[in-house]
Design a protein around this motif. Structure first.
Motif, PDB file in Angstrom:
ATOM      1  N   UNK A  11      52.146 -11.617  -3.919  1.00 33.23           N
ATOM      2  CA  UNK A  11      51.207 -12.664  -4.280  1.00 33.23           C
ATOM      3  C   UNK A  11      51.360 -13.820  -3.305  1.00 33.23           C
ATOM      4  N   UNK A  12      50.252 -14.379  -2.870  1.00 33.69           N
ATOM      5  CA  UNK A  12      50.285 -15.481  -1.921  1.00 33.69           C
ATOM      6  C   UNK A  12      50.070 -15.051  -0.479  1.00 33.69           C
ATOM      7  N   UNK A  13      50.034 -13.728  -0.215  1.00 31.19           N
ATOM      8  CA  UNK A  13      49.808 -13.243   1.146  1.00 31.19           C
ATOM      9  C   UNK A  13      48.319 -13.042   1.462  1.00 31.19           C
ATOM     10  N   UNK A  14      47.454 -13.312   0.513  1.00 33.16           N
ATOM     11  CA  UNK A  14      46.026 -13.176   0.758  1.00 33.16           C
ATOM     12  C   UNK A  14      45.484 -11.778   0.523  1.00 33.16           C
ATOM     13  N   UNK A  15      46.199 -10.996  -0.266  1.00 32.50           N
ATOM     14  CA  UNK A  15      45.786  -9.624  -0.570  1.00 32.50           C
ATOM     15  C   UNK A  15      44.428  -9.612  -1.274  1.00 32.50           C
ATOM     16  N   UNK A  16      44.291 -10.410  -2.306  1.00 36.10           N
ATOM     17  CA  UNK A  16      43.041 -10.431  -3.073  1.00 36.10           C
ATOM     18  C   UNK A  16      41.896 -10.960  -2.224  1.00 36.10           C
ATOM     19  N   UNK A  17      42.182 -11.970  -1.418  1.00 39.70           N
ATOM     20  CA  UNK A  17      41.143 -12.531  -0.542  1.00 39.70           C
ATOM     21  C   UNK A  17      40.629 -11.487   0.442  1.00 39.70           C
ATOM     22  N   UNK A  48      51.145  -7.660  -5.642  1.00 37.47           N
ATOM     23  CA  UNK A  48      49.729  -7.669  -5.982  1.00 37.47           C
ATOM     24  C   UNK A  48      49.039  -6.629  -5.113  1.00 37.47           C
ATOM     25  N   UNK A  49      48.006  -6.019  -5.650  1.00 39.72           N
ATOM     26  CA  UNK A  49      47.202  -5.122  -4.833  1.00 39.72           C
ATOM     27  C   UNK A  49      45.784  -5.115  -5.357  1.00 39.72           C
ATOM     28  N   UNK A  50      44.890  -4.663  -4.515  1.00 43.66           N
ATOM     29  CA  UNK A  50      43.519  -4.484  -4.953  1.00 43.66           C
ATOM     30  C   UNK A  50      42.968  -3.225  -4.309  1.00 43.66           C
ATOM     31  N   UNK A  51      42.016  -2.657  -4.991  1.00 44.71           N
ATOM     32  CA  UNK A  51      41.307  -1.485  -4.498  1.00 44.71           C
ATOM     33  C   UNK A  51      39.889  -1.936  -4.177  1.00 44.71           C
TER      34      UNK A  51
END
Length: 182
Positions: A11-17, A48-51
Motif C-alpha cells: 500500500x502506498x506504492x501506487x498499485x491501485x492508481x 495491495x493488488x488489483x486486477x
C-alpha cells in the motif's frame, strides 16, 4: 484483444492508481474494462493488488486466476503472482525492491530498477509510472496519451502539479523498454 493484468505491491506504492489509469484509459478508448481492488490488512504498508481487464469485447467477469501480465513492486507480490502468470505472458518487476529472480522460461520478464530511476527523476513515488510506461510500451493495450488524460482523473486536483513528473516517469519507462528492444 484481451489483457488480464494483476498489479501488486505494498500500500502506498501506487498499485491501485496504476490499475485505475489503465482502466480509465481503456474506457476513453471505448474498450471493455474491469478494475477490481484487493487490500491487505493495512492500506499503507500492507499488501495491495488489483486486477485490471482490458478487452475489445465487454468484460464478463472481473476475476482472474492466470493473468496475461503481472506487474510486481515487492517481494511478497513476486512470490504470490509470478507463478500465476500464464505461459507466454509478461512479468514486470521493480528490481529496486524485488530481490528474487524468476527462473521461468515460458514468460517474458522485464526487470527495471524503477525506484532508483524514479529517485533520479527527483521523486521516488513515480516508480509505478516507470513500470506502467514499460508495460504500455510492451503491450500497447492503451495509448500513453489516454493514460496521461486519465491521470487528470486519478490525481485529485490539488495533486495536478505532479502531472509533469508523472508524464516524465511514464515516458522514461517506455524509453527504457525501447532500449531493451533494440
Amino acid at each position: 484483444m484481451l489483457e488480464e493484468i494483476i498489479i501488486a505491491g505494498f500500500g502506498g506504492q501506487g498499485v491501485m492508481s496504476m490499475g485505475q489509469l489503465i482502466a480509465y484509459a481503456g474506457m476513453l478508448e471505448g474498450k471493455g474494462v474491469s478494475w477490481l481492488p484487493s487490500y491487505g490488512p493495512e492500506q499503507r504498508g500492507g499488501t495491495a493488488n488489483c486486477v485490471v481487464i482490458v478487452s475489445d469485447e465487454p468484460v464478463g467477469s472481473p476475476l482472474v486466476t492466470t493473468p496475461s501480465a503481472a506487474i510486481v513492486l515487492n517481494n511478497p507480490s513476486f512470490d504470490k503472482f509470478e507463478p500465476r502468470v500464464r505461459p507466454g505472458g509478461l512479468l514486470i518487476v521493480n528490481s529496486s525492491i524485488v530481490v528474487r529472480n524468476s527462473k521461468r522460461k515460458d514468460i517474458k520478464i522485464i526487470e527495471l530498477t524503477a525506484t532508483d530511476i524514479a529517485n533520479d527523476l527527483g521523486n521516488a513515488r513515480v516508480a509505478n509510472l516507470i513500470l506502467l510506461g514499460a508495460f504500455l510500451e510492451s503491450t500497447r493495450i492503451v495509448s500513453p496519451e489516454s493514460v496521461l488524460e486519465s491521470l487528470k482523473k486519478v490525481l485529485s486536483s490539488d495533486k495536478h502539479h505532479l502531472l509533469e513528473i508523472n508524464k516524465k516517469a511514464l515516458q522514461k519507462g517506455a524509453s527504457l523498454l525501447e532500449v531493451v528492444r533494440t
